[in-house]
Design an enzyme around this catalytic site. Structure first.
Site, PDB file in Angstrom:
ATOM      1  N   CYS A  99      37.995  12.108  33.684  1.00  0.00           N
ATOM      2  CA  CYS A  99      36.893  12.231  32.878  1.00  0.00           C
ATOM      3  C   CYS A  99      36.023  11.080  32.378  1.00  0.00           C
ATOM      4  O   CYS A  99      35.046  11.145  32.282  1.00  0.00           O
ATOM      5  CB  CYS A  99      37.395  12.988  31.499  1.00  0.00           C
ATOM      6  SG  CYS A  99      38.499  12.150  30.373  1.00  0.00           S
ATOM      7  N   GLU A 127      36.538  17.715  23.792  1.00  0.00           N
ATOM      8  CA  GLU A 127      36.311  16.656  24.702  1.00  0.00           C
ATOM      9  C   GLU A 127      36.348  17.506  26.045  1.00  0.00           C
ATOM     10  O   GLU A 127      37.279  17.708  26.570  1.00  0.00           O
ATOM     11  CB  GLU A 127      37.691  15.682  24.582  1.00  0.00           C
ATOM     12  CG  GLU A 127      37.315  14.438  25.238  1.00  0.00           C
ATOM     13  CD  GLU A 127      37.754  14.198  26.492  1.00  0.00           C
ATOM     14  OE1 GLU A 127      37.131  14.382  27.588  1.00  0.00           O
ATOM     15  OE2 GLU A 127      38.985  14.113  26.805  1.00  0.00           O
TER      16      GLU A 127
END
Length: 504
Positions: free
Chosen positions: A279, A245
């Protein structure tokens, strides 16, 4: 001021990792650095513990994980204060991060049996004599390499789900937030004192590399795309599966019929809360030309009211990773040099450690501020002729993590067209709080999923079992198959599967 002099930069002294406040530079604490040999030993010890943990079954693990959940909540003040001192975020933001985290922990603990437990599956006409079942077995030991921006919520998306699935976990927290990671490990040990089911290792990049090579059954990594590629390359040597990720360059689309006040508020909060170090936070805004001017006016007013600082009422704290200041400054300078306009803040906003809000307009689409992850409290706002152009621009980066759409009539339609792992409609970041929804990206944002049923299965291997209930009159899986048997099989195949072919 050099990078090494900036507050919050981790230092290594006499075998210890020293963690300091990114706001003041004061030491928060220190942990012993784990050398590579001890990393491998930690994995081996965890493997023995994983057998005991898996043997508790879903019910036993559920009870322990729910006890851990309750302990975290009881000691909320303690962990939020530590997060503020070590990560820099306001305690209110730390509380919100913990709220979402314990929600996911609760969901994983309670749903694991239903999602992963044995179940019958249809065997089909060809295998009518077979009882078919499917279950998901734990991998064994999962290595988790966590980030610093959300030092609890993000790694726990792997840790909680891996534990609920029956795995032991070896966790390397970021060198910027090692004490937050240690707190999680220590509190888990209070509810699971028998074996080191969840253990920690500490250090910099070399410690993460050692974990990747230490014989774990899977690596779950959150961090930069460049580091993610290195993790993948190292894991390939042992065919160790990985969950990656990485970052994002998340867009927010504003349609002509959008609620402009809600969209402006959401864009500012999503892009600037946590110092823009999110993010899945908004970095790019694409606005229909029909509402561009009024939207920009609302956005500008809201952004100007946002103030960072160390004070309790500050909107956000310092840049946790000091070197990120150079990235933010480069993006802003490049945008301005290429014709962009700063309607809020500007180059002077990036003085560190507290970066002021920056809103840029008329920034070229091929600039660093649009194409690269900034990870700071900055937004680029662009006018588009329609939502088709907005979608095209939104999809024109290598990232594909999160996105948001504000539209009263076309929200779902536009959301489906955006190349992203998750999209929120008339909200921002809301998918992160829905435990049943998988979380992850595409492209340079990585692959694999945490959260939800997919997140539980990510840390298991499917096990298929086919039990013959009675023998068939004709033997199919045998060298004794006769011509008559083959003829019957061909006839059956044509009857069952031969219809629908195009005419010749």
């Amino acid at each position: 001021m050099t990078v090494t002099e900036r507050p919050g930069t981790p230092t290594f002294t006499d075998g210890f990792l020293v963690s300091s406040s990114p706001a003041t530079g004061a030491e928060v604490g220190r942990v012993a650095v784990t050398d590579p040999g001890d990393v491998r030993a930690a994995v081996q010890t965890a493997r023995a513990a994983s057998t005991w943990w898996a043997g508790l079954g879903f019910g036993g693990r559920r009870a322990r994980l729910l006890a851990w959940r309750a302990l975290i909540v009881q000691r909320l003040d303690e962990i939020t204060d530590l997060m503020h001192r070590e990560n820099g975020k306001p305690t209110d933001d730390a509380m919100l991060e913990l709220l979402i985290t314990v929600h996911h922990l609760d969901w994983a603990a309670k749903k694991a049996a239903k999602v992963l437990g044995p179940r019958r599956v249809p065997s089909g006409m060809l295998s009518s004599n077979i009882a078919a079942s499917l279950e998901y077995q734990p991998l064994g030991v999962v290595g988790v390499i966590g980030p610093w921006n959300y030092p609890v919520f993000t790694p726990m998306g792997s840790i909680a789900y891996a534990l609920a699935a029956g795995n032991a976990v070896v966790f390397k927290p970021s060198e910027y937030t090692p004490l937050v990671g240690k707190w999680l490990i220590d509190t888990f040990a209070e509810v699971v004192p028998e074996y080191p089911v969840f253990t920690g290792i500490y250090g910099g990049g070399e410690t993460g590399a050692a974990l990747t090579a230490a014989g774990v059954d899977k690596i779950a990594f959150t961090g930069s795309t460049a580091t993610g590629k290195k993790i993948m390359a190292a894991a390939a040597n042992t065919l160790t599966p990985v969950l990656i990720e990485c970052g994002g360059k998340d867009p927010l689309l504003v349609d002509s019929d959008a609620d402009l006040d809600a969209a402006a508020e959401a864009a500012v909060w999503s892009g600037m809360s946590n110092g823009g170090q999110t993010c899945i936070g908004t970095e790019r805004v694409y606005v229909h030309e029909a509402v561009y001017e009024p939207f920009l006016a609302k956005l500008t007013a809201k952004a100007k009211a946002v103030t960072p600082g160390e004070e309790a009422d500050a909107a956000y704290g310092p840049a946790t990773m000091p070197s990120q200041l150079d990235v933010i400054r480069r993006h802003v300078d490049d945008a301005l040099a290429r014709g962009g306009t700063a309607v809020v803040g500007g180059a002077e906003s990036v003085s560190g450690p507290f970066v002021g809000p920056v809103v840029l307009t008329d920034v070229p689409e091929d600039s660093a501020a649009v194409q690269e992850e900034t990870f700071g409290p900055t937004l680029t706002v662009s006018k588009v002729r329609d939502m088709d152009e907005a979608v095209e621009r939104a999809n024109a980066t290598s990232y594909g993590l999160g996105a948001s759409v504000f539209s009263k009539r076309r929200g779902i339609e536009l959301a489906r067209r955006i190349r992203s792992g998750m999209t929120a409609v008339n909200s921002v970041l809301s998918f992160a709080g829905v435990a049943a929804l998988p979380f992850g990206g595409v492209g340079d944002s990585g692959f694999g999923r945490i959260h939800g049923e997919d997140g539980l299965r990510e840390f298991t291997r499917p096990k298929s079992i086919a039990r013959q209930r009675y023998p068939l009159p004709m033997s199919i899986y045998s060298f004794g198959r006769t011509d008559k048997t083959n003829a019957l099989l061909i006839k059956s195949m044509r009857m069952l599967y031969g219809r629908g072919a195009p005419k010749r």
